[in-house]
Write an enzyme that holds these catalytic residues in place. Structure first.
Site, PDB file in Angstrom:
ATOM      1  N   SER A   1       8.544  16.246   5.029  1.00  0.00           N
ATOM      2  CA  SER A   1       7.660  17.353   5.399  1.00  0.00           C
ATOM      3  C   SER A   1       7.022  18.019   4.191  1.00  0.00           C
ATOM      4  CB  SER A   1       8.449  18.400   6.197  1.00  0.00           C
ATOM      5  OG  SER A   1       9.586  18.836   5.458  1.00  0.00           O
TER       6      SER A   1
ATOM      7  N   ASP B   1       8.587  28.736   4.670  1.00  0.00           N
ATOM      8  CA  ASP B   1       9.893  29.213   5.118  1.00  0.00           C
ATOM      9  C   ASP B   1      10.853  28.999   3.955  1.00  0.00           C
ATOM     10  OD1 ASP B   1      10.790  26.494   5.190  1.00  0.00           O
ATOM     11  OD2 ASP B   1      10.016  26.293   7.229  1.00  0.00           O
TER      12      ASP B   1
ATOM     13  N   HIS C   1      10.398  25.200   2.545  1.00  0.00           N
ATOM     14  CA  HIS C   1       9.119  24.509   2.351  1.00  0.00           C
ATOM     15  C   HIS C   1       8.172  25.358   1.503  1.00  0.00           C
ATOM     16  CE1 HIS C   1      10.713  22.582   6.008  1.00  0.00           C
ATOM     17  NE2 HIS C   1      10.069  21.510   5.571  1.00  0.00           N
TER      18      HIS C   1
END
Length: 641
Positions: free
Chosen positions: A58, A352, A355
């Site tokens: 991600s 967050d 990330h």
């Protein structure tokens, strides 16, 4: 009649320093080191933007709905990654239920891995193994090793197989009432259930090609159960446990056989699954297992093994409140040639907690650029061949050598005046003199040929009373360049071989490599001293030649109005040639007095300078001229009656 003597006069004072060279010397108002020390930038970079590929999750996934805030890389770099949010190479290898299953594949000479965090203690994957860290470490290590020897790699997510009829797909309560996709668990339904059933015999085939990807070697997980004792497995009287993989010749290549190997001897009623990583060639393999259970390989990673390449592994950890492992770090550190990028601070995300970490963004920002050198110490894109501290291996490209600043030779700069010839002129270069960067940026052994310095000095300049000609000096530079190119090639090959052998526990090899690099640095510094002397001589000769041209032009313009009584000196009758006449002869009225010589065109300002001795009367000439790698920027006139 009043006759005056006008000369091109030496104009050196105490602000000038003397620089000696082969074939000529120079006075200069300034000096600078031939190269400055460079400092590597921390983090990852690549040698060639067109030949690298990344594998990620991600944090490099453009399709993530929170991109780019969720990413640790730029949009440009994200385009180079094969990524999917929630994915990892190991998740795709084993396929635990409920996890992302992404087809990782791609080609590149340099492979950057920034993944792994999605299979960590936080994921809480069980399936007969509560702690997968040691398997992950072994898996990542094999991935990095094989990736460094291949151009292309791909997950093979469906192996051809033959399963015995009596075995059916099994499930496990500690694996979300399902099981891994690889290995697949097969069980025997035996009637009555207290009987053991028959030995399992199954086959799988590793292909030579998967889609467009050639497979010369496969990474296969050989999984088996570990029982603490025979009694734990043998509750039904089924004898000893075994699960063994054989190649086509019948040779054992993996597995466990408790018929010949002891049990752990621990106390426990539940088996643990172990998975060893095997590097296997394409072909047909058989699996034999004791009754009741069969763990069948269903997937592999395939590698073409076509070329050696570079591998960078980036530390992949969670932010606060999530438990991480450091298998990626340990795997890279134990793999020769693997460069590890590590954070110094806890992961703190922007999108967050997990990330968009600013420190990691800085460490990976170098992936946007091409570096001249990449190493464990960082990356360098400056052209200087020297750095203050030794760059830690592994390192690739044209890497600078450790040197002390005071050991780097200095070259003249600012206003330059030759010490012989027609005496004087000065030059203020507007660009770097010669292509020294291109000449010696190899960072390797250099040596003086048997002929010594004289081997580089091939001619003499009679009209200036000795020394080398501009042409011979250029031949000398060409010879030095050729010597360096040859030595660059042979030395870099030797260093690459050492790179292949270096691991972090081989201190002796590290020490040897450091000694070799120190010798390379000392040899290069010595060669730079030779180049500096040639450079000084070459500039001096070029300046002297420009003075001859200037004096010749003045004589031609003067005609019968001035008589040249010696090189650079004229007698003028002040009554016949007044001030305007003298201005015409010596100031040139904004016309070019010297023919241009390619290749360097530079706008210059030729004028008197307050640093100079002599008369306050000076010539002011502004004109675009070109003199190889130098430009004139000032002369002065001394008048005597």
């Amino acid at each position: 009649a009043e006759k005056i003597k006008i000369c091109l006069q030496k104009q050196v004072n105490s602000s000038f320093s003397l620089h000696n060279g082969f074939g000529g010397n120079l006075y200069a108002t300034e000096e600078k080191r031939m190269f400055e020390l460079v400092k590597p930038k921390a983090g990852a970079s690549v040698l060639n933007q067109s030949t690298w590929i990344g594998f990620g999750d991600s944090r490099t996934d453009k399709s993530n709905p929170n991109f780019p805030r969720s990413a640790d890389v730029s949009v440009k770099t994200a385009n180079k990654f094969r990524s999917l949010t929630g994915g990892s190479l190991m998740l795709s290898m084993f396929g635990p239920p409920g996890k992302v299953d992404y087809l990782y594949q791609g080609c590149g000479k340099h492979k950057v891995f920034y993944e792994g965090v999605n299979w960590s203690p936080h994921a809480a994957i069980d399936c007969y193994r509560k702690n997968w860290t040691d398997i992950k470490l072994n898996f990542q290590k094999n991935i990095y090793e094989l990736a460094s020897q291949s151009h292309c790699m791909s997950l093979v997510n469906a192996l051809d197989k033959t399963i015995p009829l009596q075995a059916t797909a099994g499930v496990a309560g500690n694996c979300n009432n399902s099981f891994l996709k690889n290995p697949a668990l097969y069980t025997q339904e035996v009637t009555p259930p207290e009987k053991c059933g028959k030995e399992n015999l199954a086959f799988f085939t590793l292909p030579t090609q998967f889609g467009t990807y050639e497979c010369k070697l496969h990474l296969v997980a050989s999984c088996y159960f570990i029982y603490d004792s025979k009694e734990v497995y043998n509750k039904r009287g089924c004898d000893n446990y075994f699960q063994v993989i054989y190649d086509s010749s019948g040779k054992v290549v993996g597995g466990l056989d408790n018929r010949v190997s002891p049990y752990t001897g621990n106390t426990g009623d539940t088996p643990t699954m172990q998975c060893d990583m095997l590097q296997l060639k394409p072909g047909r393999y058989s699996v034999r297992s004791s009754p009741r259970f069969l763990l069948m390989p269903e997937r592999s990673y395939c590698f073409d093994m076509k070329e050696k390449g570079l591998v960078t592994a980036v530390q992949s950890i969670w932010g606060k409140d999530r438990k991480s492992d450091y298998a990626v770090d340990q795997a890279c550190l134990s793999t020769p040639g693997c460069m590890l990028i590590q954070k110094q601070k806890p992961y703190t995300g922007e999108a967050d907690d997990h990330h968009g970490d600013q420190e990691m963004r800085e460490l990976l920002s170098g992936l946007d650029y091409e570096a001249r050198c990449i190493s464990q110490s960082g990356w360098v894109n400056e052209t200087s061949p020297f750095t203050e501290e030794y760059l830690l291996p592994p390192k690739f490209g044209r890497c600078p050598l450790a040197a002390k600043e005071e050991s780097i030779p200095k070259i003249p700069d600012g206003l330059l005046i030759p010490t012989s010839g027609t005496d004087t002129t000065v030059t203020k270069p507007k660009s770097r003199i010669f292509g020294i960067d291109d000449l010696i940026i190899g960072l390797l052994f250099v040596a003086i040929v048997e002929a010594g310095i004289g081997g580089y000095l091939l001619g003499s300049r009679k009209e200036s009373g000795g020394g080398v000609t501009k042409e011979s000096a250029e031949k000398g530079f060409e010879k030095i360049g050729n010597d360096i190119q040859i030595l660059r090639s042979s030395t870099n090959i030797a260093i690459e071989k050492l790179n292949d052998r270096i691991t972090h526990d081989e201190q002796a090899i590290r020490d040897l490599t450091l000694e070799i690099e120190n010798a390379r640095s000392e040899a290069l510094l010595g060669e730079l001293g030779i180049i500096r002397a040639l450079l000084v001589g070459n500039i001096s000769i070029g300046l002297q030649e420009s003075l001859w041209e200037l004096a010749s032009e003045i004589t031609n313009r003067a005609g019968d109005l001035a008589v040249e009584i010696s090189p650079g000196c004229w007698i003028i009758d002040n009554n016949i040639c007044d001030q305007s006449c003298q201005n015409f002869i010596f100031k040139f009225n904004e016309t070019a007095p010297v023919p241009t010589i390619p290749p360097l065109d530079t706008k210059i300002d030729l004028q008197s300078d307050p640093f100079y001795w002599g008369s306050s009367l000076g010539l002011a000439i502004t004109t675009p001229i070109s003199l190889a790698a130098l430009v004139i920027s000032g002369i002065a006139i001394c008048r005597t009656k």
